[in-house]
Motif scaffolding. Structure first.
Motif, short mmCIF file in Angstrom:
data_model
loop_
_atom_site.label_atom_id
_atom_site.label_comp_id
_atom_site.label_asym_id
_atom_site.label_seq_id
_atom_site.Cartn_x
_atom_site.Cartn_y
_atom_site.Cartn_z
N GLN A 75 -21.40 -55.02 -47.17
CA GLN A 75 -22.13 -55.61 -48.29
C GLN A 75 -23.05 -54.60 -48.97
OE1 GLN A 75 -23.82 -59.35 -47.06
NE2 GLN A 75 -21.80 -60.19 -46.62
N ASN A 149 -21.59 -58.44 -53.87
CA ASN A 149 -21.72 -57.57 -52.69
C ASN A 149 -20.98 -58.18 -51.51
OD1 ASN A 149 -24.14 -56.57 -54.32
ND2 ASN A 149 -24.06 -55.15 -52.62
N GLU A 150 -20.24 -59.24 -51.78
CA GLU A 150 -19.44 -59.87 -50.73
C GLU A 150 -18.05 -60.09 -51.30
OE1 GLU A 150 -20.92 -63.81 -49.81
OE2 GLU A 150 -21.41 -64.21 -51.88
#
Length: 195
Positions: A75, A149-150
């Motif tokens: 992440q 970020n995922e």
């Protein structure tokens, strides 16, 4: 005897629509599918870093380095997508997306993390998709940028559907500092590391 350090190889590709983010198998169910090996003669041990589903296109990184793959999938590294959504997206929907929405994942409810979302002022300069997207006679569409970020399975598609604007086309344009730029569909570029 001194063990020689293996030299890893890295590639940036523009994954076409309709190609799976994996290498072929002997599974009879998958014989009609298209795999990454059609694009280039990749070295043994190559693996995609993350995935783009069959109907998604754009930037995909490949490497023979498992540690590199783990880092990019972490992440810590942003992934930016351009999504063409069905309808004239509202500022309320953009706010909802940026704060996080509830989607289904692995049979459970999942709350997405806050992310960066904005509407693009004009259609991005992307190559035409091989499969036609519905035309303007069926109503308005909007292009948005989503930076995550995922990366849950089909996350962007599930997110835009959750706010009432299903995704019609999805293109990953950036991973960290690597951009799609002027790459064309099916392009394969060997690079000397990603970071």
């Amino acid at each position: 005897m001194i063990k020689q350090k293996s030299i890893h190889r890295h590639f940036i590709i523009y994954k076409p629509y309709g190609v799976l983010s994996q290498f072929g198998s002997n599974d009879s169910k998958q014989q009609s599918k298209k795999f990454l090996g059609l694009l280039h003669d990749f070295p043994e041990g190559i693996m995609p870093i993350g995935r783009l589903d069959e109907k998604s296109e754009g930037l995909l990184l490949l490497t023979t380095d498992g540690k590199m793959s783990d880092f990019v999938n972490s992440q810590k590294v942003e992934k930016e997508y351009y999504a063409l959504v069905n309808g004239a997206i509202t500022s309320e929907a953009i706010t909802q997306l940026s704060k996080g929405v509830e989607i289904g994942f692995d049979g459970r409810k999942y709350q997405t993390k806050p992310c960066k979302v904005f509407k693009l002022d004009a259609a991005p300069n992307l190559p035409e998709r091989s499969k036609k997207i519905r035309d303007a006679r069926h109503g308005p569409t909007s292009w948005i940028s989503i930076t995550l970020n995922e990366g849950k399975f089909r996350q962007v598609r599930k997110m835009t559907s959750a706010v009432g604007f299903p995704t019609l086309r999805l293109v990953r344009v950036r991973v960290g500092d690597i951009h799609l730029n002027t790459m064309q569909v099916g392009d394969v570029v060997e690079v000397f590391g990603f970071l």
